[in-house]
Write a protein that holds these residues in place. Structure first.
Motif, PDB file in Angstrom:
ATOM      1  N   ARG A 114     106.319  10.028  -0.646  1.00  0.00           N
ATOM      2  CA  ARG A 114     105.794  10.794  -1.783  1.00  0.00           C
ATOM      3  C   ARG A 114     106.910  11.293  -2.696  1.00  0.00           C
ATOM      4  O   ARG A 114     106.633  11.895  -3.742  1.00  0.00           O
ATOM      5  N   ARG A 162     109.196  13.799  -2.745  1.00  0.00           N
ATOM      6  CA  ARG A 162     109.229  15.220  -3.116  1.00  0.00           C
ATOM      7  C   ARG A 162     110.390  15.970  -2.471  1.00  0.00           C
ATOM      8  O   ARG A 162     110.445  17.200  -2.532  1.00  0.00           O
ATOM      9  N   ALA A 199     106.076  20.565   1.336  1.00  0.00           N
ATOM     10  CA  ALA A 199     105.702  19.647   2.408  1.00  0.00           C
ATOM     11  C   ALA A 199     105.106  20.379   3.603  1.00  0.00           C
ATOM     12  O   ALA A 199     104.339  19.789   4.380  1.00  0.00           O
ATOM     13  N   TYR A 209     101.508  20.514   2.672  1.00  0.00           N
ATOM     14  CA  TYR A 209     101.004  19.144   2.577  1.00  0.00           C
ATOM     15  C   TYR A 209     100.630  18.598   3.956  1.00  0.00           C
ATOM     16  O   TYR A 209      99.537  18.065   4.161  1.00  0.00           O
ATOM     17  N   TYR A 210     101.526  18.721   4.909  1.00  0.00           N
ATOM     18  CA  TYR A 210     101.245  18.184   6.240  1.00  0.00           C
ATOM     19  C   TYR A 210     100.249  19.047   7.004  1.00  0.00           C
ATOM     20  O   TYR A 210      99.388  18.529   7.727  1.00  0.00           O
ATOM     21  N   GLN A 237      97.781  20.674   5.793  1.00  0.00           N
ATOM     22  CA  GLN A 237      96.454  20.364   5.260  1.00  0.00           C
ATOM     23  C   GLN A 237      95.830  19.154   5.959  1.00  0.00           C
ATOM     24  O   GLN A 237      94.599  19.030   6.009  1.00  0.00           O
ATOM     25  N   PRO A 292      92.744  15.561   1.996  1.00  0.00           N
ATOM     26  CA  PRO A 292      93.388  16.262   3.111  1.00  0.00           C
ATOM     27  C   PRO A 292      92.456  16.433   4.302  1.00  0.00           C
ATOM     28  O   PRO A 292      92.913  16.513   5.443  1.00  0.00           O
ATOM     29  N   GLY A 297     103.683  20.106  -7.202  1.00  0.00           N
ATOM     30  CA  GLY A 297     102.554  20.162  -6.292  1.00  0.00           C
ATOM     31  C   GLY A 297     101.302  19.479  -6.785  1.00  0.00           C
ATOM     32  O   GLY A 297     100.383  19.209  -6.004  1.00  0.00           O
ATOM     33  N   TYR A 310      99.697  16.530  -5.014  1.00  0.00           N
ATOM     34  CA  TYR A 310     100.371  16.547  -3.715  1.00  0.00           C
ATOM     35  C   TYR A 310      99.690  17.527  -2.763  1.00  0.00           C
ATOM     36  O   TYR A 310      99.245  17.135  -1.691  1.00  0.00           O
ATOM     37  N   ILE A 311      99.579  18.779  -3.197  1.00  0.00           N
ATOM     38  CA  ILE A 311      98.977  19.787  -2.322  1.00  0.00           C
ATOM     39  C   ILE A 311      97.745  20.440  -2.941  1.00  0.00           C
ATOM     40  O   ILE A 311      97.235  21.438  -2.415  1.00  0.00           O
TER      41      ILE A 311
END
Length: 374
Positions: free
Chosen positions: A37, A39, A50, A53-54, A56, A334, A359, A362-363
């Protein structure tokens, strides 16, 4: 965010069964595939974003974190994370703790890109390294945008132990960062794959020529990594029929049959197989039946490439896979596990935010409830 698309329909519950993987009981058979990704921050450090992100996506039975370079030499793209110093370990530890707080499991993919790089990304503007000095087709993603790939430098015989040591040290750092295991990236035209294939490996020493010799580096790396982790917490990814990274082999069946036979000595947790051409057709002209590898391998078989829930269930029911890895759907969903469980619509990822940026894309993808997962 992009509009939602039609749902993918699960016909039964096989995807959602718990499954034993090495020492871990995974809550389902759904794996989040490693996804670049771009980032990471300065120094190849995973970003604070991150962590969320993970976390989620921790409902996956297993997350395989994005491809992560094992050394500065192993880097091929800007803004990708590393696992070769303590600062990176500290950043990854926050991520693994966040995933574990949600009862998730997370492996790290160990990556050396070999020739798929550019001097502007390499330490001291050096040439990328490879088995042989053969120029790949394609472009590198640098600070100046996309630029043509260059002719790499062939690794010298005396350098080979150093490559193995890079993997060993990265495996130790991944352990210190709190990961549950690691995946050795031997697919998609990167360094280990370059040594395997006769298109990219034209060496005449102990690491080239015969299949036995071309597999030698992969075996040495696997030995080093499993010495740190034990085989039951190590997976390995291959792409026997993929041309991604300008790569091919004249006899993939013989080559990858031998690969699996050699890997069985390490009692690995899983074999992660990209079925067909990476990101493309599952059926490849001149290929072979990948179920030969499944029958030979003495661990779990993880299937990847173009799967939806219906195909995944079909393959699981037929006994042709133990775990299914999903890539792109996890970018924009997610809560992919719940969407699959309920046959809910999936959101499509925004291609403009796939690589790099903040973000956005991404999130901030919403869950089924319409809210952004914390």
């Amino acid at each position: 965010m992009p509009a939602e698309t039609n749902s993918i329909n699960a016909n039964n519950e096989r995807l959602f069964e718990s499954v034993q993987l090495g020492p871990y009981l995974l809550r389902n058979r759904i794996v989040m595939a490693p996804l670049t990704r771009s980032r990471a921050t300065e120094g190849d450090v995973p970003s604070e974003m991150a962590i969320l992100y993970y976390a989620q996506r921790a409902s996956a039975g297993l997350i395989i974190a994005e491809a992560t370079q094992i050394s500065p030499q192993g880097k091929g793209y800007v803004f990708t994370p590393g696992i070769y110093n303590q600062t990176q370990v500290d950043a990854w530890k926050k991520i693994t703790e966040a995933v574990h707080a949600k009862d998730g499991r997370i492996y790290l993919q160990l990556w050396h890109v070999g020739r798929i790089s550019h001097p502007s990304i390499q330490p001291n503007n050096e040439l990328p390294v490879a088995p042989s000095a053969i120029t790949p087709e394609g472009q590198a993603y640098t600070n100046d945008g996309f630029v043509p790939l260059v002719t790499p430098r062939a690794l010298r015989l005396e350098e080979m132990p150093g490559i193995v040591e890079q993997y060993r040290q990265a495996a130790k750092y991944a352990l210190a960062a709190g990961f549950d295991g690691v995946e050795i990236h031997a697919a998609n035209g990167y360094l280990l794959d370059q040594f395997l294939r006769d298109k990219t490996n034209q060496r005449t020493d102990a690491y080239g020529g015969s299949i036995e010799n071309r597999v030698r580096l992969l075996v040495e790396v696997t030995e080093a990594v499993t010495a740190v982790w034990g085989g039951n917490r190590v997976g390995l990814r291959i792409s026997p029929l993929s041309k991604f990274g300008d790569i091919w082999d004249s006899n993939p069946q013989a080559l990858f049959t031998h690969v699996v036979e050699k890997l069985n000595a390490f009692k690995l947790a899983y074999l992660h197989v990209i079925e067909g051409d990476t990101g493309g057709e599952r059926e490849v002209a001149g290929g072979f039946d990948l179920q030969i590898l499944r029958a030979l391998f003495n661990g779990a078989y993880m299937a990847n490439n173009g799967y939806d829930a219906a195909l995944a269930d079909h393959r699981l029911d037929a006994g042709k896979a133990d775990l299914i890895a999903f890539g792109r759907p996890f970018i924009s969903n997610p809560d992919l596990v719940e969407r699959m469980r309920t046959s809910a619509p999936l959101s499509e990822p925004d291609p403009k935010t796939m690589y790099g940026g903040d973000g956005h894309g991404y999130i901030d993808y919403p869950t089924l409830s319409g809210s952004v997962a914390a």
